[in-house]
Design an enzyme around this catalytic site. Structure first.
Site, PDB file in Angstrom:
ATOM      1  N   TRP A  99     -17.378  25.888 -22.117  1.00 26.89           N
ATOM      2  CA  TRP A  99     -18.369  25.929 -22.984  1.00 26.89           C
ATOM      3  C   TRP A  99     -17.821  26.164 -24.334  1.00 26.89           C
ATOM      4  O   TRP A  99     -18.218  25.521 -25.342  1.00 26.89           O
ATOM      5  CB  TRP A  99     -19.471  27.292 -22.755  1.00 26.89           C
ATOM      6  CG  TRP A  99     -20.154  26.985 -21.575  1.00 26.89           C
ATOM      7  CD1 TRP A  99     -20.012  27.771 -20.393  1.00 26.89           C
ATOM      8  CD2 TRP A  99     -21.300  26.107 -21.016  1.00 26.89           C
ATOM      9  NE1 TRP A  99     -20.857  27.369 -19.291  1.00 26.89           N
ATOM     10  CE2 TRP A  99     -21.620  26.419 -19.941  1.00 26.89           C
ATOM     11  CE3 TRP A  99     -21.799  25.157 -22.111  1.00 26.89           C
ATOM     12  CZ2 TRP A  99     -22.654  25.510 -19.324  1.00 26.89           C
ATOM     13  CZ3 TRP A  99     -22.394  24.353 -21.244  1.00 26.89           C
ATOM     14  CH2 TRP A  99     -23.168  24.437 -19.950  1.00 26.89           C
ATOM     15  N   ASP A 165     -20.886  33.261 -28.562  1.00 26.57           N
ATOM     16  CA  ASP A 165     -21.742  32.555 -27.984  1.00 26.57           C
ATOM     17  C   ASP A 165     -21.811  33.723 -26.809  1.00 26.57           C
ATOM     18  O   ASP A 165     -20.909  33.902 -25.714  1.00 26.57           O
ATOM     19  CB  ASP A 165     -21.239  31.343 -27.157  1.00 26.57           C
ATOM     20  CG  ASP A 165     -22.024  30.637 -25.929  1.00 26.57           C
ATOM     21  OD1 ASP A 165     -22.937  31.569 -25.538  1.00 26.57           O
ATOM     22  OD2 ASP A 165     -21.673  29.686 -25.480  1.00 26.57           O
ATOM     23  N   LYS A 189     -29.606  32.883 -18.932  1.00 27.85           N
ATOM     24  CA  LYS A 189     -28.445  33.717 -18.022  1.00 27.85           C
ATOM     25  C   LYS A 189     -28.898  34.941 -17.883  1.00 27.85           C
ATOM     26  O   LYS A 189     -28.418  35.633 -16.704  1.00 27.85           O
ATOM     27  CB  LYS A 189     -27.185  33.304 -18.636  1.00 27.85           C
ATOM     28  CG  LYS A 189     -26.804  31.729 -18.945  1.00 27.85           C
ATOM     29  CD  LYS A 189     -26.264  31.205 -17.678  1.00 27.85           C
ATOM     30  CE  LYS A 189     -26.145  29.683 -18.126  1.00 27.85           C
ATOM     31  NZ  LYS A 189     -25.519  29.332 -19.125  1.00 27.85           N
TER      32      LYS A 189
HETATM   33  C1  PLP Z   1     -24.999  28.136 -20.039  1.00 33.26           C
HETATM   34  C2  PLP Z   1     -24.310  28.301 -21.208  1.00 33.26           C
HETATM   35  C3  PLP Z   1     -24.294  27.503 -22.447  1.00 33.26           C
HETATM   36  C4  PLP Z   1     -25.032  26.092 -22.169  1.00 33.26           C
HETATM   37  O1  PLP Z   1     -26.449  26.577 -22.538  1.00 33.26           O
HETATM   38  P1  PLP Z   1     -27.477  25.417 -22.683  1.00 33.26           P
HETATM   39  O2  PLP Z   1     -28.847  26.558 -22.913  1.00 33.26           O
HETATM   40  O3  PLP Z   1     -27.615  25.229 -21.450  1.00 33.26           O
HETATM   41  O4  PLP Z   1     -27.588  24.728 -23.715  1.00 33.26           O
HETATM   42  C5  PLP Z   1     -23.517  27.594 -23.149  1.00 33.26           C
HETATM   43  N1  PLP Z   1     -22.672  28.833 -23.322  1.00 33.26           N
HETATM   44  C6  PLP Z   1     -22.415  29.562 -22.163  1.00 33.26           C
HETATM   45  C7  PLP Z   1     -21.378  30.751 -22.255  1.00 33.26           C
HETATM   46  C8  PLP Z   1     -23.372  29.092 -21.014  1.00 33.26           C
HETATM   47  O5  PLP Z   1     -23.065  30.041 -20.054  1.00 33.26           O
END
Ligand code: PLP
Length: 357
Positions: A99, A165, A189
């Site tokens: 990511w 993030d 998540k």
């Molecule tokens: C799943 C995830 C993403 C991507 O998220 P999307 O909403 O599918 O674009 C980005 N960063 C992390 C840490 C993730 O677990």
């Protein structure tokens, strides 16, 4: 019958949130309309939006000088939006896996990227230490690495804007939001379904937006000014998010989520460490994620991988196959994951050991 869901994302959601959403799909309150039909400009939906924002604020103790936005595009769109808005000359990124790597790739389209730390040398199996430079527009970290199962539990001090993030660990531990200029993530998540992205941003960041042509939808200011309703927001997704956060609050808030997350992770890591068939993949135990628990077979049991996944499936345990880039196993134990789910997983590992070790 409900399964023991360990999917990495979309995640398991609280049953209460699913039930209330099912009702709202039939009819939202007494509106005579489904949540999917109601106008996003109606007072009924405005109340949903306000409550979702207020719950975010309350649960994370977000100070008044921050804005909370809900938008589409996933965390992946934020990878581009952040540098589009804030990267003038140079930004610092910490590379802790897939990511962050994707975030770095987008940032490079807009300016210089200084990768100040990386765990790539060991296949991202640890969370690297780093110092934050003073001469960058911002620093970007991924607090929990969903694929490799590493996590940082500390809210770092930074003189430059710190952007995190937190897609896969938001609301699973107490966070000092005041240390961050921005926190964002996909909801799927830990706080809702796929299709809605949360963005928490310190208001003064709007003064730091680069003077360049930015399309309206990719400007934070656009969404803030219109209360996340510049365009039609992902209405039902925001509803599910609100229901999920209502459940978090009723359970005792983020403090209780953190206690449960520790309990689940400790239980599962203890079994991984004890069971002679398995081993953890994260090198240093202090960076083991509480949300994504990654493990593999000891070499001599490697051929049993598919058998184990099948065996687990017979016990209604699903979603434990490791990411395709890593292999092995990954049990994602997000907020709605229960002690019972983890107990079932541990029992399954013990039974498998009796049969094969
Ligand atoms: C799943 C995830 C993403 C991507 O998220 P999307 O909403 O599918 O674009 C980005 N960063 C992390 C840490 C993730 O677990």
């Amino acid at each position: 019958m409900r399964k023991h869901i360990f999917n990495a994302g979309p995640c398991k959601l609280p049953e209460q949130a699913l039930e209330n959403t099912a009702k709202a799909v039939q009819e939202l309150g007494n509106t005579g309309q489904s949540i999917m039909e109601v106008s996003h400009r109606s007072k009924e939906f405005q109340a949903v939006m306000d409550e979702a924002q207020n719950l975010f604020k309350e649960l994370l103790n977000i100070p008044d000088n921050y804005e909370i936005m809900f938008m589409g595009g996933g965390a992946s769109t934020q990878f581009a939006m952040i540098p589009f808005n804030f990267l003038k000359t140079k930004a610092a990124y910490v590379n802790t896996g897939t990511w962050s790597d994707k975030a770095i790739k987008e940032a490079k389209m807009f300016g210089e990227v200084d990768v100040i730390a990386s765990s790539e040398d060991k296949d991202y199996a640890y969370y690297p230490k780093f110092d934050i430079p003073a001469d960058v527009d911002y620093v970007h970290i991924t607090s929990n690495n969903t694929i490799r199962g590493t996590e940082i539990f500390e809210d770092l001090d930074s003189k430059v804007p710190l952007i995190a993030d937190m897609s896969s660990d938001i609301m699973s531990r107490k966070v000092d939001v005041s240390k961050y200029a921005m926190i964002y993530g996909g909801a799927q998540k830990n706080v809702g379904p796929a299709g809605v992205t949360f963005v928490i941003i310190r208001k003064d960041m709007l003064d730091k937006v680069i003077d360049r042509t930015i399309p309206s939808m990719l400007k934070y200011e656009t969404h803030i000014k219109k209360g996340s309703m510049y365009n039609t927001p992902p209405v039902i997704n925001i509803f599910v998010l609100k229901e999920t956060l209502t459940w978090v609050k009723e359970q005792g808030g983020v403090e209780e989520m953190e206690r449960r997350a520790k309990e689940r992770a400790d239980m599962l890591y203890a079994e991984i460490d004890r069971n002679p068939m398995f081993k953890g993949t994260v090198i240093n135990k202090e960076s083991r994620s509480r949300m994504n628990i990654t493990f593999i077979f000891e070499d001599k049991y490697k051929d049993l991988q598919d058998d184990f996944i099948k065996f687990a499936g017979e016990g209604n345990i699903i979603g434990i196959k490791g990411h395709r880039s890593v292999g092995g196993f990954r049990a994602s134990t997000y907020n709605a994951s229960s002690t019972e789910d983890v107990k079932a997983m541990v029992a399954c590992m013990q039974e498998f050991e009796k049969k094969h070790a």
